[in-house]
Design a protein around this motif. Sequence first.
Motif, PDB file in Angstrom:
ATOM      1  N   GLU A  61       0.826  -1.209   0.000  1.00  0.00           N
ATOM      2  CA  GLU A  61       0.000   0.000   0.000  1.00  0.00           C
ATOM      3  C   GLU A  61       0.864   1.264   0.000  1.00  0.00           C
ATOM      4  N   LEU A  62       1.919   1.266   0.794  1.00  0.00           N
ATOM      5  CA  LEU A  62       2.822   2.412   0.849  1.00  0.00           C
ATOM      6  C   LEU A  62       3.518   2.616  -0.492  1.00  0.00           C
ATOM      7  N   LEU A  63       4.091   1.545  -1.033  1.00  0.00           N
ATOM      8  CA  LEU A  63       4.803   1.671  -2.303  1.00  0.00           C
ATOM      9  C   LEU A  63       3.854   2.030  -3.437  1.00  0.00           C
ATOM     10  N   ASP A  64       2.627   1.543  -3.372  1.00  0.00           N
ATOM     11  CA  ASP A  64       1.633   1.898  -4.376  1.00  0.00           C
ATOM     12  C   ASP A  64       1.309   3.389  -4.304  1.00  0.00           C
ATOM     13  N   SER A  65       1.209   3.939  -3.108  1.00  0.00           N
ATOM     14  CA  SER A  65       0.952   5.379  -2.942  1.00  0.00           C
ATOM     15  C   SER A  65       2.108   6.210  -3.483  1.00  0.00           C
ATOM     16  N   VAL A  66       3.317   5.768  -3.196  1.00  0.00           N
ATOM     17  CA  VAL A  66       4.498   6.481  -3.689  1.00  0.00           C
ATOM     18  C   VAL A  66       4.541   6.419  -5.214  1.00  0.00           C
ATOM     19  N   LEU A  67       4.292   5.252  -5.768  1.00  0.00           N
ATOM     20  CA  LEU A  67       4.297   5.085  -7.227  1.00  0.00           C
ATOM     21  C   LEU A  67       3.238   5.958  -7.879  1.00  0.00           C
ATOM     22  N   TYR A  68       2.041   5.983  -7.308  1.00  0.00           N
ATOM     23  CA  TYR A  68       0.962   6.811  -7.842  1.00  0.00           C
ATOM     24  C   TYR A  68       1.376   8.283  -7.865  1.00  0.00           C
ATOM     25  N   THR A  69       1.980   8.738  -6.774  1.00  0.00           N
ATOM     26  CA  THR A  69       2.407  10.140  -6.687  1.00  0.00           C
ATOM     27  C   THR A  69       3.469  10.448  -7.727  1.00  0.00           C
ATOM     28  N   PHE A  70       4.432   9.553  -7.898  1.00  0.00           N
ATOM     29  CA  PHE A  70       5.497   9.791  -8.869  1.00  0.00           C
ATOM     30  C   PHE A  70       4.973   9.795 -10.305  1.00  0.00           C
ATOM     31  N   VAL A  71       4.078   8.884 -10.627  1.00  0.00           N
ATOM     32  CA  VAL A  71       3.535   8.841 -11.989  1.00  0.00           C
ATOM     33  C   VAL A  71       2.712  10.089 -12.254  1.00  0.00           C
ATOM     34  N   ARG A  72       1.902  10.470 -11.298  1.00  0.00           N
ATOM     35  CA  ARG A  72       1.085  11.668 -11.486  1.00  0.00           C
ATOM     36  C   ARG A  72       1.952  12.908 -11.661  1.00  0.00           C
ATOM     37  N   GLY A  73       3.044  12.978 -10.910  1.00  0.00           N
ATOM     38  CA  GLY A  73       3.933  14.131 -10.990  1.00  0.00           C
ATOM     39  C   GLY A  73       4.920  14.081 -12.140  1.00  0.00           C
ATOM     40  N   GLY A  74       5.020  12.946 -12.818  1.00  0.00           N
ATOM     41  CA  GLY A  74       5.936  12.836 -13.950  1.00  0.00           C
ATOM     42  C   GLY A  74       7.364  12.509 -13.546  1.00  0.00           C
ATOM     43  N   PHE A  75       7.553  11.952 -12.363  1.00  0.00           N
ATOM     44  CA  PHE A  75       8.883  11.563 -11.894  1.00  0.00           C
ATOM     45  C   PHE A  75       9.105  10.093 -12.263  1.00  0.00           C
ATOM     46  N   PHE A  76       9.383   9.845 -13.532  1.00  0.00           N
ATOM     47  CA  PHE A  76       9.415   8.476 -14.023  1.00  0.00           C
ATOM     48  C   PHE A  76      10.665   7.709 -13.627  1.00  0.00           C
ATOM     49  N   ALA A  77      11.781   8.390 -13.413  1.00  0.00           N
ATOM     50  CA  ALA A  77      12.973   7.691 -12.937  1.00  0.00           C
ATOM     51  C   ALA A  77      12.697   7.118 -11.550  1.00  0.00           C
ATOM     52  N   ARG A  78      12.070   7.915 -10.703  1.00  0.00           N
ATOM     53  CA  ARG A  78      11.709   7.456  -9.360  1.00  0.00           C
ATOM     54  C   ARG A  78      10.613   6.390  -9.432  1.00  0.00           C
ATOM     55  N   ALA A  79       9.665   6.564 -10.330  1.00  0.00           N
ATOM     56  CA  ALA A  79       8.595   5.569 -10.490  1.00  0.00           C
ATOM     57  C   ALA A  79       9.183   4.214 -10.876  1.00  0.00           C
ATOM     58  N   ASN A  80      10.182   4.227 -11.761  1.00  0.00           N
ATOM     59  CA  ASN A  80      10.825   2.976 -12.163  1.00  0.00           C
ATOM     60  C   ASN A  80      11.542   2.319 -10.980  1.00  0.00           C
ATOM     61  N   GLU A  81      12.107   3.129 -10.078  1.00  0.00           N
ATOM     62  CA  GLU A  81      12.750   2.584  -8.877  1.00  0.00           C
ATOM     63  C   GLU A  81      11.719   1.905  -7.979  1.00  0.00           C
ATOM     64  N   VAL A  82      10.565   2.533  -7.817  1.00  0.00           N
ATOM     65  CA  VAL A  82       9.504   1.950  -6.982  1.00  0.00           C
ATOM     66  C   VAL A  82       9.010   0.653  -7.607  1.00  0.00           C
ATOM     67  N   VAL A  83       8.827   0.653  -8.924  1.00  0.00           N
ATOM     68  CA  VAL A  83       8.385  -0.563  -9.622  1.00  0.00           C
ATOM     69  C   VAL A  83       9.397  -1.687  -9.399  1.00  0.00           C
ATOM     70  N   ALA A  84      10.680  -1.357  -9.497  1.00  0.00           N
ATOM     71  CA  ALA A  84      11.714  -2.377  -9.288  1.00  0.00           C
ATOM     72  C   ALA A  84      11.655  -2.933  -7.868  1.00  0.00           C
ATOM     73  N   MET A  85      11.453  -2.062  -6.886  1.00  0.00           N
ATOM     74  CA  MET A  85      11.370  -2.523  -5.496  1.00  0.00           C
ATOM     75  C   MET A  85      10.139  -3.394  -5.288  1.00  0.00           C
ATOM     76  N   MET A  86       9.023  -3.011  -5.901  1.00  0.00           N
ATOM     77  CA  MET A  86       7.797  -3.796  -5.752  1.00  0.00           C
ATOM     78  C   MET A  86       7.932  -5.151  -6.436  1.00  0.00           C
ATOM     79  N   GLU A  87       8.547  -5.173  -7.612  1.00  0.00           N
ATOM     80  CA  GLU A  87       8.736  -6.443  -8.311  1.00  0.00           C
ATOM     81  C   GLU A  87       9.709  -7.339  -7.553  1.00  0.00           C
TER      82      GLU A  87
END
Length: 139
Positions: A61-87
Motif C-alpha cells: 500500500e505504501l509503495l503503491d501510494s508512492v508510485l501513484y504520486t510519482f507517476v502523477r507528478g511525472g517523476f518516471f525515474a523514481r517511479a521505475n525505482e519503486v516498480v523495481a522494489m515492488m517487483e
Amino acid sequence: MQDAEKALKKMRSLGHTPDAQTFHSMVTGYAAVGGKYLEVTELWGEMKSLASAISMKFDQELLDSVLYTFVRGGFFARANEVVAMMEKGNMFIDKYKYRMLFLKYHKTLYKGKAPKIQTESQLSKREAALSFKRWVGLT
C-alpha cells in the motif's frame, strides 16, 4: 502537513527512525495536499536508504501510494525505482491503473522523435519516461 513535518523532524532529532506507517502517513498527506512531489521524492530517498541500511520492509500500500504520486507528478525515474522494489518484493502492481494515470496526465509526453539537441538530464528523463511507458504497455 506542517504539523506532521514538525513531528517528523522532532522524531528524527530524538533519534527515532521513522517506520513504514510514518512514511505512509506523510505520503498520503502530501498526495492529499497536491503538488508536493519534491517532498515525496525526499521521503523516497530516505525510504531507500533505510531499506538498504536496516533492511526495513515496506508494504504494498505504501509503495503503491508512492508510485501513484510519482507517476502523477511525472517523476518516471523514481517511479521505475519503486516498480523495481515492488517487483523484487513480489508485490502486485496494477498496470492498468498506471496506464490510465499516464494517459490522463502525460498522454502527449515524448511522442515522436527526440530533439537533436538534448542535455544529459533531458535525455535521462526521456529514457525513464519511455521505459515506464513500455512497462505499462503503451508502446
